[in-house]
Design a protein around this motif. Structure first.
Motif, PDB file in Angstrom:
ATOM      1  N   ALA A 119      -3.767   2.834 -11.192  1.00 25.30           N
ATOM      2  CA  ALA A 119      -3.686   1.897 -10.862  1.00 25.30           C
ATOM      3  C   ALA A 119      -4.600   0.798 -10.090  1.00 25.30           C
ATOM      4  CB  ALA A 119      -2.285   1.545 -10.215  1.00 25.30           C
ATOM      5  N   ALA A 120      -5.149   1.551  -9.116  1.00 25.59           N
ATOM      6  CA  ALA A 120      -6.008   1.024  -8.150  1.00 25.59           C
ATOM      7  C   ALA A 120      -7.352   0.604  -9.051  1.00 25.59           C
ATOM      8  CB  ALA A 120      -6.600   2.036  -7.029  1.00 25.59           C
ATOM      9  N   ALA A 121      -8.001   1.135  -9.670  1.00 26.67           N
ATOM     10  CA  ALA A 121      -8.850   1.022 -10.341  1.00 26.67           C
ATOM     11  C   ALA A 121      -8.654  -0.324 -11.362  1.00 26.67           C
ATOM     12  CB  ALA A 121      -9.408   1.802 -11.475  1.00 26.67           C
ATOM     13  N   LEU A 157     -14.746   0.650  -2.288  1.00 27.70           N
ATOM     14  CA  LEU A 157     -13.993   0.485  -1.040  1.00 27.70           C
ATOM     15  C   LEU A 157     -12.520  -0.041  -1.480  1.00 27.70           C
ATOM     16  CD1 LEU A 157     -16.797  -0.693   1.470  1.00 27.70           C
ATOM     17  CD2 LEU A 157     -15.757   1.157   1.529  1.00 27.70           C
ATOM     18  N   LEU A 158     -12.664  -1.195  -2.355  1.00 27.32           N
ATOM     19  CA  LEU A 158     -11.351  -1.769  -2.469  1.00 27.32           C
ATOM     20  C   LEU A 158     -10.572  -0.554  -3.405  1.00 27.32           C
ATOM     21  CD1 LEU A 158     -12.471  -5.134  -4.136  1.00 27.32           C
ATOM     22  CD2 LEU A 158     -11.112  -4.846  -2.020  1.00 27.32           C
ATOM     23  N   LEU A 212      -6.884   0.458  -1.948  1.00 22.07           N
ATOM     24  CA  LEU A 212      -5.538   0.535  -2.742  1.00 22.07           C
ATOM     25  C   LEU A 212      -4.872   2.061  -2.765  1.00 22.07           C
ATOM     26  CD1 LEU A 212      -6.632  -2.343  -5.300  1.00 22.07           C
ATOM     27  CD2 LEU A 212      -5.053  -2.506  -3.498  1.00 22.07           C
ATOM     28  N   ARG A 213      -5.455   2.955  -2.969  1.00 22.95           N
ATOM     29  CA  ARG A 213      -4.996   4.309  -3.158  1.00 22.95           C
ATOM     30  C   ARG A 213      -4.498   4.640  -2.156  1.00 22.95           C
ATOM     31  NH1 ARG A 213     -10.526   5.540  -6.254  1.00 22.95           N
ATOM     32  NH2 ARG A 213      -9.688   5.264  -8.434  1.00 22.95           N
ATOM     33  N   HIS A 214      -4.647   4.010  -0.792  1.00 22.63           N
ATOM     34  CA  HIS A 214      -3.872   4.478   0.600  1.00 22.63           C
ATOM     35  C   HIS A 214      -2.260   4.092   0.270  1.00 22.63           C
ATOM     36  CE1 HIS A 214      -7.857   5.261   2.366  1.00 22.63           C
ATOM     37  NE2 HIS A 214      -7.188   6.123   3.177  1.00 22.63           N
ATOM     38  N   PHE A 215      -1.966   3.119  -0.530  1.00 23.00           N
ATOM     39  CA  PHE A 215      -0.379   2.793  -0.630  1.00 23.00           C
ATOM     40  C   PHE A 215       0.037   3.687  -1.784  1.00 23.00           C
ATOM     41  CE2 PHE A 215      -3.034  -0.937   0.720  1.00 23.00           C
ATOM     42  CZ  PHE A 215      -2.056  -1.578   1.725  1.00 23.00           C
ATOM     43  N   ASP A 216       1.145   3.691  -1.497  1.00 23.29           N
ATOM     44  CA  ASP A 216       2.165   4.726  -2.369  1.00 23.29           C
ATOM     45  C   ASP A 216       2.117   3.965  -3.926  1.00 23.29           C
ATOM     46  OD1 ASP A 216       4.297   2.776  -2.295  1.00 23.29           O
ATOM     47  OD2 ASP A 216       5.146   3.799  -0.621  1.00 23.29           O
ATOM     48  N   ARG A 217       2.578   4.991  -4.784  1.00 24.38           N
ATOM     49  CA  ARG A 217       2.677   4.449  -6.193  1.00 24.38           C
ATOM     50  C   ARG A 217       3.544   3.211  -6.322  1.00 24.38           C
ATOM     51  NH1 ARG A 217       2.872  10.063  -9.859  1.00 24.38           N
ATOM     52  NH2 ARG A 217       0.720  10.804  -9.051  1.00 24.38           N
ATOM     53  N   ALA A 218       4.761   3.363  -5.634  1.00 22.21           N
ATOM     54  CA  ALA A 218       5.682   2.099  -5.792  1.00 22.21           C
ATOM     55  C   ALA A 218       4.953   0.768  -5.326  1.00 22.21           C
ATOM     56  CB  ALA A 218       6.794   2.377  -4.919  1.00 22.21           C
ATOM     57  N   VAL A 219       4.195   0.719  -4.420  1.00 25.17           N
ATOM     58  CA  VAL A 219       3.514  -0.558  -4.058  1.00 25.17           C
ATOM     59  C   VAL A 219       2.495  -1.091  -5.182  1.00 25.17           C
ATOM     60  CG1 VAL A 219       2.006  -1.639  -2.319  1.00 25.17           C
ATOM     61  CG2 VAL A 219       3.697   0.003  -1.726  1.00 25.17           C
ATOM     62  N   LEU A 220       1.629   0.164  -5.655  1.00 26.25           N
ATOM     63  CA  LEU A 220       0.886  -0.167  -6.550  1.00 26.25           C
ATOM     64  C   LEU A 220       1.271  -0.884  -7.931  1.00 26.25           C
ATOM     65  CD1 LEU A 220      -1.797   2.539  -6.040  1.00 26.25           C
ATOM     66  CD2 LEU A 220      -1.853   0.362  -5.421  1.00 26.25           C
ATOM     67  N   ALA A 249      -3.996   0.658   9.981  1.00 22.82           N
ATOM     68  CA  ALA A 249      -4.067   2.218  10.197  1.00 22.82           C
ATOM     69  C   ALA A 249      -5.120   2.941   9.009  1.00 22.82           C
ATOM     70  CB  ALA A 249      -3.114   2.834  10.093  1.00 22.82           C
ATOM     71  N   ILE A 250      -4.883   1.977   7.734  1.00 22.00           N
ATOM     72  CA  ILE A 250      -5.690   2.436   6.634  1.00 22.00           C
ATOM     73  C   ILE A 250      -7.129   1.879   6.902  1.00 22.00           C
ATOM     74  CG2 ILE A 250      -6.251   1.885   4.122  1.00 22.00           C
ATOM     75  CD1 ILE A 250      -3.225   1.480   3.792  1.00 22.00           C
ATOM     76  N   LEU A 251      -7.535   0.836   7.413  1.00 22.46           N
ATOM     77  CA  LEU A 251      -8.623   0.444   7.783  1.00 22.46           C
ATOM     78  C   LEU A 251      -9.489   1.386   8.823  1.00 22.46           C
ATOM     79  CD1 LEU A 251      -8.175  -3.384   7.703  1.00 22.46           C
ATOM     80  CD2 LEU A 251      -9.266  -2.264   5.863  1.00 22.46           C
ATOM     81  N   MET A 252      -8.541   1.941   9.672  1.00 28.81           N
ATOM     82  CA  MET A 252      -9.232   2.834  10.552  1.00 28.81           C
ATOM     83  C   MET A 252      -9.767   3.849  10.048  1.00 28.81           C
ATOM     84  SD  MET A 252      -9.475   0.844  13.500  1.00 28.81           S
ATOM     85  CE  MET A 252      -9.922   2.354  14.650  1.00 28.81           C
TER      86      MET A 252
END
Length: 503
Positions: free
Chosen positions: A15-17, A43-44, A48-56, A185-188
């Motif tokens: 999904a992220a790709a 990087l993008l 996006l892959r740091h979010f859970d599947r429901a968000v994506l 937190a993801i960006l850090m």
């Protein structure tokens, strides 16, 4: 009607790709930086892959709901509604004059969302929070909704016990609070992983990227730091207290975890105000002088500037027989310039104006670094010395040098205001306005410069508003005159040689 196949994740693409493919980062990157496209796409995807599947899955569903012919800008704007970090990027893209007009038009609504978009649930939550802190307040029955931002909403309240002025309450939405903390937190975490990027893009780029990601995380957190915003408002009011054409709202009481109370300042959005030609020219000069040049030439040990002066944060008050007043809203993002940094930036502008390569000493002061061998050529095609100076700042950052955050914030503020002033007055020229302003600064320094000739130990940067000692100005002007003389001599020699050949 089945959704278009290119929006459905395949076995080879997650999904992220797919979402990154829909965003088409290549459409937003200038050709000069096209070599970084694979790194930016990676990087993008990582973000996006740091979010859970429901968000994506939700993001993909929203993309499926758009027509197949939707542009990359429209798809990006839709996704920005769910990702605060992307929303901030889109706001900056909307101000970029190098992007196609249709792309900027698609992103422009993200600059200032209509207050009517505030849902009733957000109104109820704001009322409950405000009354909990100030039981004497009630929601204004006529115009309760003032503004909706990417993070916070602004409401108008009134004091039940008095007939005083209206009170503005800026509060972050509960869902936005969690979202910002998560994205920061993801960006850090991504910043910590940047050394791996250095294998592909080089160590300098990796260092610059890590610093940029940390700065972006800090910028997101500042959006919900109401104690910090209150301090910025106090400093801004102190900085502009003697200027009657600038108004900064005053804070009321002590900020709370999820909001801040301020005096309500009425006004018309700057770009929507019904101004005639002369008034628009005056507004452009007022905006540029007060928000860029005043902080740069303040002569103070430290000056504050608005670091996010987009059109939604600029209002005007007009009177029949008085000049318009500029209202500066939302000081969650503010920068501060210490005198040595200002002096170094002004010196860099002087090098750009005379066409000389900046000295390593000036670059060292600009970067607040101890390195002595920093060199960078003058950029070509920037248009004027002011744009050239900020282009050098960007190039230094891309090369991995430790550029101070406040300098990067000032560059972003300058580019934003450069676009706004051109919208107000298509003939506005930032460099010509800077020269006119600087001539007044130099005139105010005449007595000090006369004294510095008799007493050379007074000829120090902190003795002048411009930060330019007399000996520095003299050296630059002498060098410029020498180059012009040499150029004239070569030109005359070539003319004589041609005449001799013709004979």
């Amino acid at each position: 009607m089945p959704p278009p196949q290119h929006i459905l994740p395949s076995k080879d693409k997650d999904a992220a790709a797919v979402l990154v493919e829909l965003l088409k980062p290549g459409a937003w990157i200038p050709p000069a930086h096209a070599r970084w496209l694979p790194v930016i796409e990676a990087l993008l995807e990582t973000f996006l892959r740091h979010f859970d599947r429901a968000v994506l899955a939700q993001l993909l569903d929203q993309q499926r709901a758009l027509p197949p012919s939707a542009s990359a800008a429209a798809r990006t704007a839709r996704m920005a509604g769910e990702l605060t970090a992307l929303h901030k990027i889109c706001q900056m893209l909307a101000r970029n004059p190098h992007l196609p007009a249709e792309a900027r038009a698609a992103l422009a609504p993200l600059e200032s969302l209509p207050p009517e978009a505030i849902p009733d649930t957000a109104v109820s939550a704001a009322v409950a929070l405000a009354v909990q802190v100030r039981p004497d307040l009630e929601l204004d029955p006529e115009n309760p909704k003032v503004a909706r931002g990417s993070v916070a909403d602004v409401f108008r309240f009134r004091d039940r016990t008095s007939e005083g002025n209206a009170i503005a309450f800026k509060t972050v939405r509960a869902d936005s609070l969690l979202r910002i903390q998560n994205e920061a937190a993801i960006l850090m975490r991504m910043a910590k992983d940047c050394p791996a990027v250095g294998v592909v893009a080089g160590p300098n780029f990796a260092v610059a990227l890590a610093e940029a990601l940390r700065d972006a995380a800090d910028a997101l957190l500042r959006e919900i730091d109401f104690v910090g915003e209150a301090a910025n408002l106090r400093d801004a009011r102190a900085f502009y207290k003697f200027n009657r054409r600038i108004r900064v709202p005053a804070t009321i009481g002590v900020p709370i975890d999820r909001g801040i109370f301020m005096e309500f300042v009425d006004g018309i959005p700057l770009l929507d105000a019904p101004l005639d030609y002369e008034s628009r020219r005056d507004a452009a000069r007022l905006v540029f002088r007060r928000l860029v040049l005043d902080p740069l030439f303040s002569g103070l040990p430290e000056s504050i500037f608005h670091a996010d002066p987009h059109a939604g944060n600029l209002m005007v008050q007009t009177q029949k027989h008085a000049p318009l007043t500029l209202v500066l809203l939302d000081w969650s993002q503010a920068g501060r310039l210490l005198a040595p940094l200002r002096h170094a930036l002004v010196a860099l502008c002087l090098y750009c104006a005379t066409g000389d390569e900046p000295s390593p000493e000036v670059l060292k002061r600009l970067l607040e670094s101890h390195r002595k061998s920093i060199r960078i050529p003058l950029p070509q095609g920037t248009g004027d010395p002011l744009h050239a100076a900020f282009e050098i700042v960007q190039q230094l950052a891309l090369q991995g040098h430790p550029v101070p955050l406040n300098l990067l914030l000032l560059r972003k503020s300058f580019l934003t205001l450069d676009g706004i002033t051109r919208q107000l007055d298509p003939d506005f020229n930032a460099w010509q306005e800077t020269l006119a302003y600087a001539s007044g600064v130099f005139a105010s320094e005449a007595v000090a410069r006369t004294l510095s000739i008799q007493f050379p130990w007074l000829d120090r940067p902190d003795f002048y508003r411009s930060g330019l000692p007399t000996r520095t100005l003299a050296a630059h002007f002498a060098g410029t005159m020498q180059k012009r003389f040499v150029h004239m001599h070569k030109h005359c020699w070539r003319v004589s040689e041609i005449r001799a050949m013709l004979r």
